[in-house]
Design an enzyme around this catalytic site. Structure first.
Site, PDB file in Angstrom:
ATOM      1  N   ASN A 181       0.884  -1.166   0.000  1.00 27.44           N
ATOM      2  CA  ASN A 181       0.000   0.000   0.000  1.00 27.44           C
ATOM      3  C   ASN A 181       0.920   1.214   0.000  1.00 27.44           C
ATOM      4  O   ASN A 181       1.547   1.516   1.014  1.00 27.44           O
ATOM      5  CB  ASN A 181      -0.892  -0.022   1.249  1.00 27.44           C
ATOM      6  CG  ASN A 181      -1.694   1.263   1.397  1.00 27.44           C
ATOM      7  OD1 ASN A 181      -1.731   2.095   0.489  1.00 27.44           O
ATOM      8  ND2 ASN A 181      -2.332   1.423   2.547  1.00 27.44           N
TER       9      ASN A 181
ATOM     10  N   LYS B  14       0.206   4.273  -0.174  1.00 28.76           N
ATOM     11  CA  LYS B  14      -0.364   5.465   0.477  1.00 28.76           C
ATOM     12  C   LYS B  14      -0.132   6.697  -0.411  1.00 28.76           C
ATOM     13  O   LYS B  14      -0.154   6.571  -1.614  1.00 28.76           O
ATOM     14  CB  LYS B  14       0.205   5.619   1.895  1.00 28.76           C
ATOM     15  CG  LYS B  14       0.063   4.309   2.690  1.00 28.76           C
ATOM     16  CD  LYS B  14       0.280   4.452   4.160  1.00 28.76           C
ATOM     17  CE  LYS B  14       0.065   3.100   4.846  1.00 28.76           C
ATOM     18  NZ  LYS B  14       0.159   3.177   6.294  1.00 28.76           N
TER      19      LYS B  14
ATOM     20  N   HIS C 171      -9.359   1.369   4.790  1.00 29.10           N
ATOM     21  CA  HIS C 171      -8.093   1.499   5.531  1.00 29.10           C
ATOM     22  C   HIS C 171      -8.305   2.432   6.720  1.00 29.10           C
ATOM     23  O   HIS C 171      -9.079   3.387   6.639  1.00 29.10           O
ATOM     24  CB  HIS C 171      -7.004   2.056   4.610  1.00 29.10           C
ATOM     25  CG  HIS C 171      -5.645   1.970   5.209  1.00 29.10           C
ATOM     26  ND1 HIS C 171      -5.194   2.882   6.126  1.00 29.10           N
ATOM     27  CD2 HIS C 171      -4.654   1.053   5.058  1.00 29.10           C
ATOM     28  CE1 HIS C 171      -3.970   2.527   6.507  1.00 29.10           C
ATOM     29  NE2 HIS C 171      -3.623   1.429   5.875  1.00 29.10           N
TER      30      HIS C 171
ATOM     31  N   GLU D  86      -6.614   4.770   7.857  1.00 26.53           N
ATOM     32  CA  GLU D  86      -6.352   6.189   7.563  1.00 26.53           C
ATOM     33  C   GLU D  86      -7.553   6.831   6.871  1.00 26.53           C
ATOM     34  O   GLU D  86      -7.873   7.998   7.104  1.00 26.53           O
ATOM     35  CB  GLU D  86      -5.074   6.316   6.711  1.00 26.53           C
ATOM     36  CG  GLU D  86      -3.835   6.030   7.548  1.00 26.53           C
ATOM     37  CD  GLU D  86      -2.681   5.391   6.780  1.00 26.53           C
ATOM     38  OE1 GLU D  86      -2.666   5.446   5.532  1.00 26.53           O
ATOM     39  OE2 GLU D  86      -1.790   4.822   7.448  1.00 26.53           O
TER      40      GLU D  86
ATOM     41  N   GLU E 132      -5.183  -4.893  10.365  1.00 25.97           N
ATOM     42  CA  GLU E 132      -4.127  -3.918  10.636  1.00 25.97           C
ATOM     43  C   GLU E 132      -4.401  -3.199  11.949  1.00 25.97           C
ATOM     44  O   GLU E 132      -5.187  -2.245  11.991  1.00 25.97           O
ATOM     45  CB  GLU E 132      -4.071  -2.877   9.513  1.00 25.97           C
ATOM     46  CG  GLU E 132      -3.819  -3.466   8.140  1.00 25.97           C
ATOM     47  CD  GLU E 132      -3.223  -2.427   7.190  1.00 25.97           C
ATOM     48  OE1 GLU E 132      -2.142  -2.708   6.669  1.00 25.97           O
ATOM     49  OE2 GLU E 132      -3.814  -1.358   6.992  1.00 25.97           O
TER      50      GLU E 132
ATOM     51  N   GLY F 235       2.797   2.155  10.735  1.00 25.48           N
ATOM     52  CA  GLY F 235       3.767   3.242  10.596  1.00 25.48           C
ATOM     53  C   GLY F 235       4.513   3.567  11.875  1.00 25.48           C
ATOM     54  O   GLY F 235       5.175   4.597  11.969  1.00 25.48           O
TER      55      GLY F 235
ATOM     56  N   SER G  19       3.655  -2.288  10.104  1.00 24.07           N
ATOM     57  CA  SER G  19       5.107  -2.373  10.284  1.00 24.07           C
ATOM     58  C   SER G  19       5.702  -3.725   9.879  1.00 24.07           C
ATOM     59  O   SER G  19       6.684  -4.166  10.478  1.00 24.07           O
ATOM     60  CB  SER G  19       5.489  -2.016  11.724  1.00 24.07           C
ATOM     61  OG  SER G  19       5.083  -0.681  12.017  1.00 24.07           O
TER      62      SER G  19
HETATM   63  P1  13P Z   1       3.243   0.268   7.583  1.00 19.18           P
HETATM   64  O1  13P Z   1       3.717  -1.034   6.974  1.00 19.18           O
HETATM   65  O2  13P Z   1       4.018   1.457   7.074  1.00 19.18           O
HETATM   66  O3  13P Z   1       3.133   0.183   9.059  1.00 19.18           O
HETATM   67  O4  13P Z   1       1.753   0.492   7.034  1.00 19.18           O
HETATM   68  C1  13P Z   1       0.846  -0.534   7.142  1.00 19.18           C
HETATM   69  C2  13P Z   1      -0.365  -0.174   6.385  1.00 19.18           C
HETATM   70  O5  13P Z   1      -1.130   0.694   6.787  1.00 19.18           O
HETATM   71  C3  13P Z   1      -0.628  -0.878   5.122  1.00 19.18           C
HETATM   72  O6  13P Z   1      -1.909  -0.617   4.665  1.00 19.18           O
END
Ligand code: 13P
Length: 249
Positions: free
Chosen positions: A10, A12, A95, A97, A167, A173, A213
């Site tokens: 992803n 982002k 997601h 976010e 997640e 992150g 992560s």
């Molecule tokens: P990270 O791997 O950067 O923690 O992000 C995970 C994520 O949100 C994937 O959709």
């Protein structure tokens, strides 16, 4: 039958179109694999150049979001037909976010999941608890609600083909991966929830990813768990490390 692993990046809100093509060229040889499905979920503006760049490889292109209407006066949104025409096979929906910053709810996620199926796009539906919820002991209650509402009116045949990404928000992150036991426990709980809503065959078929992560060091143990069928990878999907995660064995 064993479920095929699926490792998705992803991206982002990272990479301009030209940077995206350069990253694909860099990662292409590293993510070659015969036994893992590999997906690059990229920003909308990168989809067309990335779809062109991955032609002839094992990489499928995914979107990071999609609207639930067919077309019309929805300024700024992207329709499922636009994604299909551009070569998209998967779409990340719900997601954390998008839930946090763009007011997505279980109900809008459900509408998007249904719409994606209508257009033959495979949803990667995300769920996951906050740190507060984990500490309050309501992780599984919260996730069961996200999953059950997200799957309203989705048939068993459809559910079998989709992907659910677990997640935990506190692991996204932060560099703080959930322990293998925590990740496996929740993924098993999600599979049990699918068995309740549908049946054992659907629960056995659906693919459940862990995200938060994930890196080259943690992927092998995570992906070896009985109920973890791969990963949804953020930061590490933008680096050569992603090749190591895909080829985790
Ligand atoms: P990270 O791997 O950067 O923690 O992000 C995970 C994520 O949100 C994937 O959709």
């Amino acid at each position: 039958m064993a479920r095929r692993k699926i490792v998705a990046g992803n991206w982002k809100m990272n990479k301009t179109p030209s940077e995206a093509v350069a990253l694909v060229e860099e990662l292409k040889p590293l993510v070659a694999s015969d036994d893992v499905d590999v997906v690059f979920c990229v920003p909308a503006i990168d989809i067309i150049p990335v779809a062109e760049a991955v032609k002839g490889t094992n990489i499928a292109v995914g979107a990071e979001n999609m609207y639930f209407e067919e077309k019309g006066a929805y300024t700024g949104e992207i329709s499922p037909a636009m994604l299909v025409d551009a070569g998209v096979k998967y779409v990340v929906l719900g997601h954390s976010e998008r839930r946090e910053y763009f007011a997505e709810t279980n109900e809008t996620v459900n509408k998007k999941v249904l719409k994606a199926f209508e257009h033959g796009i495979t949803p990667i539906m995300c769920c996951g608890e906050s740190l507060e919820q984990r500490e309050q002991g309501v992780t599984m209650d919260f996730i069961r609600q996200q999953v059950k509402v997200g799957l309203q009116n989705v048939t068993a045949e459809q559910a079998k083909t989709m992907v659910i990404a677990y997640e935990p928000i506190w692991a996204i992150g932060t560099g703080k991966t959930a322990t293998t036991e925590q990740a496996q426990e929740v993924c098993a709980g999600i599979r049990a929830c699918i068995a309740e809503v549908y049946d054992d065959a659907t629960a056995e078929a659906i693919r459940i990813q862990y995200g938060g992560s994930v890196n080259a060091a943690t992927a092998p143990e995570l992906f070896a768990q009985a109920d973890i069928d791969g990963g949804l990878v953020g930061g590490a999907a933008l680096k050569p490390d992603f090749g190591k995660i895909v080829n985790y064995k």
